[in-house]
Design a protein around this motif. Sequence first.
Motif, PDB file in Angstrom:
ATOM      1  N   ARG A  54      40.510 -26.704  38.051  1.00  0.00           N
ATOM      2  CA  ARG A  54      39.664 -27.566  38.742  1.00  0.00           C
ATOM      3  C   ARG A  54      40.004 -27.208  40.322  1.00  0.00           C
ATOM      4  O   ARG A  54      39.037 -27.264  41.156  1.00  0.00           O
ATOM      5  CB  ARG A  54      40.458 -29.266  38.534  1.00  0.00           C
ATOM      6  CG  ARG A  54      39.727 -29.511  37.510  1.00  0.00           C
ATOM      7  CD  ARG A  54      40.229 -31.071  37.147  1.00  0.00           C
ATOM      8  NE  ARG A  54      39.740 -31.537  35.959  1.00  0.00           N
ATOM      9  CZ  ARG A  54      39.609 -32.815  35.426  1.00  0.00           C
ATOM     10  NH1 ARG A  54      39.588 -33.639  36.281  1.00  0.00           N
ATOM     11  NH2 ARG A  54      39.015 -33.063  34.359  1.00  0.00           N
ATOM     12  N   ARG A 127      24.022 -39.185  50.641  1.00  0.00           N
ATOM     13  CA  ARG A 127      23.101 -38.462  49.689  1.00  0.00           C
ATOM     14  C   ARG A 127      23.014 -37.060  49.908  1.00  0.00           C
ATOM     15  O   ARG A 127      23.066 -36.024  49.259  1.00  0.00           O
ATOM     16  CB  ARG A 127      21.709 -39.121  49.467  1.00  0.00           C
ATOM     17  CG  ARG A 127      20.781 -38.483  48.436  1.00  0.00           C
ATOM     18  CD  ARG A 127      19.518 -39.094  48.491  1.00  0.00           C
ATOM     19  NE  ARG A 127      18.700 -39.227  49.774  1.00  0.00           N
ATOM     20  CZ  ARG A 127      18.259 -37.985  50.239  1.00  0.00           C
ATOM     21  NH1 ARG A 127      18.130 -37.009  49.817  1.00  0.00           N
ATOM     22  NH2 ARG A 127      17.441 -38.480  51.569  1.00  0.00           N
ATOM     23  N   THR A 130      26.380 -35.133  49.666  1.00  0.00           N
ATOM     24  CA  THR A 130      26.896 -34.521  48.457  1.00  0.00           C
ATOM     25  C   THR A 130      25.843 -33.513  47.824  1.00  0.00           C
ATOM     26  O   THR A 130      26.465 -32.655  47.387  1.00  0.00           O
ATOM     27  CB  THR A 130      26.615 -36.088  47.436  1.00  0.00           C
ATOM     28  OG1 THR A 130      27.382 -37.029  47.748  1.00  0.00           O
ATOM     29  CG2 THR A 130      26.534 -35.663  46.113  1.00  0.00           C
ATOM     30  N   ARG A 131      24.666 -33.623  48.263  1.00  0.00           N
ATOM     31  CA  ARG A 131      23.680 -32.513  47.966  1.00  0.00           C
ATOM     32  C   ARG A 131      24.355 -31.117  48.215  1.00  0.00           C
ATOM     33  O   ARG A 131      24.165 -30.050  47.807  1.00  0.00           O
ATOM     34  CB  ARG A 131      22.442 -32.755  48.368  1.00  0.00           C
ATOM     35  CG  ARG A 131      21.330 -31.761  47.778  1.00  0.00           C
ATOM     36  CD  ARG A 131      19.831 -32.225  48.450  1.00  0.00           C
ATOM     37  NE  ARG A 131      18.834 -31.061  48.053  1.00  0.00           N
ATOM     38  CZ  ARG A 131      17.837 -31.244  48.359  1.00  0.00           C
ATOM     39  NH1 ARG A 131      17.315 -32.259  49.053  1.00  0.00           N
ATOM     40  NH2 ARG A 131      16.858 -30.126  48.098  1.00  0.00           N
ATOM     41  N   ALA A 133      27.001 -30.144  49.566  1.00  0.00           N
ATOM     42  CA  ALA A 133      28.501 -29.855  49.012  1.00  0.00           C
ATOM     43  C   ALA A 133      28.326 -29.212  47.660  1.00  0.00           C
ATOM     44  O   ALA A 133      28.891 -28.234  47.071  1.00  0.00           O
ATOM     45  CB  ALA A 133      29.538 -30.984  48.925  1.00  0.00           C
ATOM     46  N   ASP A 134      27.312 -29.793  46.735  1.00  0.00           N
ATOM     47  CA  ASP A 134      27.119 -29.287  45.186  1.00  0.00           C
ATOM     48  C   ASP A 134      26.553 -28.086  45.468  1.00  0.00           C
ATOM     49  O   ASP A 134      26.870 -27.081  44.931  1.00  0.00           O
ATOM     50  CB  ASP A 134      26.267 -30.402  44.687  1.00  0.00           C
ATOM     51  CG  ASP A 134      27.258 -31.637  44.224  1.00  0.00           C
ATOM     52  OD1 ASP A 134      28.475 -31.646  44.602  1.00  0.00           O
ATOM     53  OD2 ASP A 134      26.479 -32.689  43.710  1.00  0.00           O
ATOM     54  N   ASP A 135      25.474 -28.090  46.238  1.00  0.00           N
ATOM     55  CA  ASP A 135      24.573 -26.863  46.145  1.00  0.00           C
ATOM     56  C   ASP A 135      25.299 -25.550  46.946  1.00  0.00           C
ATOM     57  O   ASP A 135      25.331 -24.587  46.297  1.00  0.00           O
ATOM     58  CB  ASP A 135      23.380 -27.018  47.086  1.00  0.00           C
ATOM     59  CG  ASP A 135      22.366 -27.809  46.422  1.00  0.00           C
ATOM     60  OD1 ASP A 135      22.497 -28.240  45.295  1.00  0.00           O
ATOM     61  OD2 ASP A 135      21.263 -28.134  47.109  1.00  0.00           O
ATOM     62  N   THR A 137      28.792 -25.043  47.173  1.00  0.00           N
ATOM     63  CA  THR A 137      29.990 -24.742  46.223  1.00  0.00           C
ATOM     64  C   THR A 137      29.211 -23.857  44.970  1.00  0.00           C
ATOM     65  O   THR A 137      29.873 -23.055  44.484  1.00  0.00           O
ATOM     66  CB  THR A 137      30.722 -25.778  45.752  1.00  0.00           C
ATOM     67  OG1 THR A 137      30.030 -26.872  45.256  1.00  0.00           O
ATOM     68  CG2 THR A 137      31.642 -26.578  46.907  1.00  0.00           C
ATOM     69  N   ALA A 138      28.019 -24.568  44.452  1.00  0.00           N
ATOM     70  CA  ALA A 138      27.537 -23.733  43.341  1.00  0.00           C
ATOM     71  C   ALA A 138      27.023 -22.489  43.706  1.00  0.00           C
ATOM     72  O   ALA A 138      27.403 -21.282  42.943  1.00  0.00           O
ATOM     73  CB  ALA A 138      26.318 -24.538  42.944  1.00  0.00           C
ATOM     74  N   ARG A 139      26.525 -22.112  44.987  1.00  0.00           N
ATOM     75  CA  ARG A 139      26.256 -20.892  45.361  1.00  0.00           C
ATOM     76  C   ARG A 139      27.213 -19.740  45.563  1.00  0.00           C
ATOM     77  O   ARG A 139      27.216 -18.858  45.365  1.00  0.00           O
ATOM     78  CB  ARG A 139      25.314 -20.938  46.710  1.00  0.00           C
ATOM     79  CG  ARG A 139      23.918 -21.373  46.560  1.00  0.00           C
ATOM     80  CD  ARG A 139      23.369 -21.423  47.728  1.00  0.00           C
ATOM     81  NE  ARG A 139      21.934 -22.052  47.476  1.00  0.00           N
ATOM     82  CZ  ARG A 139      20.748 -21.223  47.124  1.00  0.00           C
ATOM     83  NH1 ARG A 139      20.789 -20.015  46.948  1.00  0.00           N
ATOM     84  NH2 ARG A 139      19.646 -22.068  46.987  1.00  0.00           N
TER      85      ARG A 139
END
Length: 152
Positions: A54, A127, A130-131, A133-135, A137-139
């Motif tokens: 994690r 919103r 969040t979007r 940070a998610d995008d 870190t995914a990249r």
Amino acid sequence: MPRLMRLSNALNRGRLTERAMESVDLRLDRPALSVLLTLHMADRPLRVGEIAQRMELVGPHITRQVKELERRHLVRRVADPLDRRASLIEPTESGTNGAAQYVNTLFGWFAEAVADWEEEDRRTFGRLLTRFADDFTARLAAADERTPPDSP
């Protein structure tokens, strides 16, 4: 880029982590705090390997931090009901309280920073943050998967 650097400087030079820990009398180094927060946010006790996964670190680093947190009575080992040879790590009551107070302190400061914003602006910011940070870190994770381990 200048705004991201300014925000990064404010978070780091402003000693946000240290100030929050001091305000709740939780004196840990950042790695130990990160382990405690990871356990606090988990929905169950975790194995050391799960904590490492994690946090995207290797197990030996986590083991050292867990030992320090155990010594300070902030976490404890419990038997893994699925494997008697393994143990799980969970926060103690003191660890849970300290982590919760730390998180509440940070949230309070962030809430103060946007207190004068319109409610719709706060919702939109939440919103979009969040979007982002998610995008982001995914990249980064996808780029790490494409990079051979021996690459610089």
